[in-house]
Write an enzyme that holds these catalytic residues in place. Structure first.
Site, PDB file in Angstrom:
ATOM      1  N   HIS A 176      -5.474  17.847 -24.521  1.00 34.93           N
ATOM      2  CA  HIS A 176      -3.936  17.473 -24.330  1.00 34.93           C
ATOM      3  C   HIS A 176      -3.501  17.182 -25.472  1.00 34.93           C
ATOM      4  O   HIS A 176      -3.841  16.725 -26.391  1.00 34.93           O
ATOM      5  CB  HIS A 176      -3.982  16.418 -23.205  1.00 34.93           C
ATOM      6  N   ARG A 178      -1.690  14.826 -26.649  1.00 35.39           N
ATOM      7  CA  ARG A 178      -2.128  13.307 -27.224  1.00 35.39           C
ATOM      8  C   ARG A 178      -3.276  13.085 -27.379  1.00 35.39           C
ATOM      9  O   ARG A 178      -3.640  12.055 -27.981  1.00 35.39           O
ATOM     10  CB  ARG A 178      -1.523  12.328 -26.241  1.00 35.39           C
ATOM     11  N   LYS A 179      -4.330  13.985 -27.413  1.00 36.48           N
ATOM     12  CA  LYS A 179      -5.660  13.762 -27.732  1.00 36.48           C
ATOM     13  C   LYS A 179      -5.907  13.892 -29.132  1.00 36.48           C
ATOM     14  O   LYS A 179      -5.001  14.239 -29.913  1.00 36.48           O
ATOM     15  CB  LYS A 179      -6.279  14.421 -26.632  1.00 36.48           C
ATOM     16  N   ILE A 180      -7.320  14.132 -29.648  1.00 34.88           N
ATOM     17  CA  ILE A 180      -7.577  14.043 -30.969  1.00 34.88           C
ATOM     18  C   ILE A 180      -7.164  15.376 -31.670  1.00 34.88           C
ATOM     19  O   ILE A 180      -6.529  15.624 -32.566  1.00 34.88           O
ATOM     20  CB  ILE A 180      -9.063  13.790 -31.087  1.00 34.88           C
TER      21      ILE A 180
END
Length: 370
Positions: A176, A178-180
């Site tokens: 997603h 917002r992930k790394i």
């Protein structure tokens, strides 16, 4: 100032253009290359790209043999997708309280949560910090249970030198925004278990096994595949993952240096032997501080903040279905009300850090006056 901005650019644009111009958009060569890259990076023997981390968790639970009516032990403090995947399989999530310093499942409480109906343990690496996997795996081994890591936030994080997602029976990452790293939407299942990997591969694509001329359907599977469009973005992102993780850790260190002396909060911890990805930078506010009011005050300074994540037992669906009292999960309850996520991403400058720290200090003072 936004909470998070993915680190993307021309390489991702060109990667998508190449796939679109090829005319082959669904799961294919790019997805296979993306899986291979994640395997090489993490050291996992197998990796299967999926449409999201949520579908990955569900698919892994099915492949592990979790049945309707079974129990799966999970932490009480997580995004509801962790519990939703269990419920989608007809199983029952058993919520365990957290260790407040790490926001992760407290292994000391794990043994008492296991019953004869327990078929899996699913720890979450909260905000990119690995759970205490040696302790969790020890309990699991005594009871003969598989461990499925919800490593949604933890690609690039390590525990005693081993990558998150490779510490249990299987692990699941999220991509997603917002992930790394991001593929816009998407996820990946990793495992070192050959038989489990084979079953995941069959179930991911409608329960089909491809023969010489056509497919044969050997199970009632799912359409949980990841397209080559998404995978092309993932490949471009993996080329810069070291810079992304290092940038997040640098930004976290700089932000900590600015706010560690601020009254009314506790900064994130990083136990010895772990490497935090800081997918989210989450502070814990003191009791008596209205966290929601702090969020509102920060907004007036044009700084986006939010809660840490969810005490799932406090959400309407779980509250009504499972009727878990706040006192049954006291640290989860407190974290739900007092944890605060601050902006953090590699693109932040020193001036940005100053803005965040000053806005936070002012917001805490304003909240204390009410």
């Amino acid at each position: 100032m936004r909470l998070n901005i993915p680190l993307t650019g021309e390489p991702e644009v060109e990667a998508v253009r190449e796939v679109i111009e090829s005319g082959y958009l669904t799961q294919g060569a790019k997805t296979a290359a993306f899986e291979s890259t994640v395997r090489a990076y993490t050291g996992a023997r197998h990796a299967a790209a999926v449409s999201s981390a949520t579908t990955g968790l569900h698919l892994a639970l099915v492949a592990l043999g979790v049945q309707p009516g079974d129990e799966v032990v999970i932490p009480g403090f997580s995004f509801p997708a962790t519990a939703n995947a269990v419920i989608q399989q007809g199983a029952i999530p058993v919520f365990v309280d957290i260790d407040e310093s790490s926001f992760n499942l407290d292994p000391a409480l794990l043994e008492s949560a296991i019953t004869e109906r327990t078929t899996a343990i699913m720890p979450v690496h909260a905000f990119g910090l690995c759970a205490d996997m040696d302790a969790i795996n020890g309990v699991a081994a005594r009871h003969g249970l598989p461990v499925l890591e919800d490593a949604a936030c933890a690609l690039g994080g390590t525990y005693d030198g081993r990558h998150a997602g490779t510490l249990g029976t299987a692990g699941v990452y999220s991509f997603h925004p917002r992930k790394i790293i991001t593929t816009a939407e998407g996820g990946m299942i990793t495992t070192n278990d050959d038989a489990l990997a084979e079953r995941i591969g069959v179930l991911r694509a409608h329960g089909a096994v491809r023969g010489e001329l056509f497919m044969e359907f050997v199970d009632a599977g799912f359409n949980y595949r990841l397209s080559d469009v998404h995978s092309a973005i993932g490949l471009a992102q993996m080329a810069r993952i070291d810079d992304i993780v290092a940038g997040r850790r640098r930004a976290a260190s700089e932000l900590t240096s600015r706010i560690s002396g601020v009254d009314g909060l506790r900064v994130p911890s990083e136990p010895a032997g772990t490497a935090h990805t800081f997918q989210s930078y989450v502070v814990m506010l003191d009791d008596g501080i209205d966290r929601d009011q702090v969020i509102r005050h920060m907004r007036t300074r044009d700084v986006e903040t939010t809660l840490g994540t969810y005490g799932m037992h406090l959400q309407p669906y779980f509250r009504e279905r499972f009727a878990i009292a706040d006192e049954d999960l006291p640290r989860t309850t407190r974290a739900h009300h007092q944890a605060l996520t601050l902006p953090l991403y590699p693109q932040l400058t020193g001036d940005d850090m100053d803005v965040i720290a000053d806005a936070l200090r002012w917001s805490l003072q304003e909240s204390a006056r009410r």
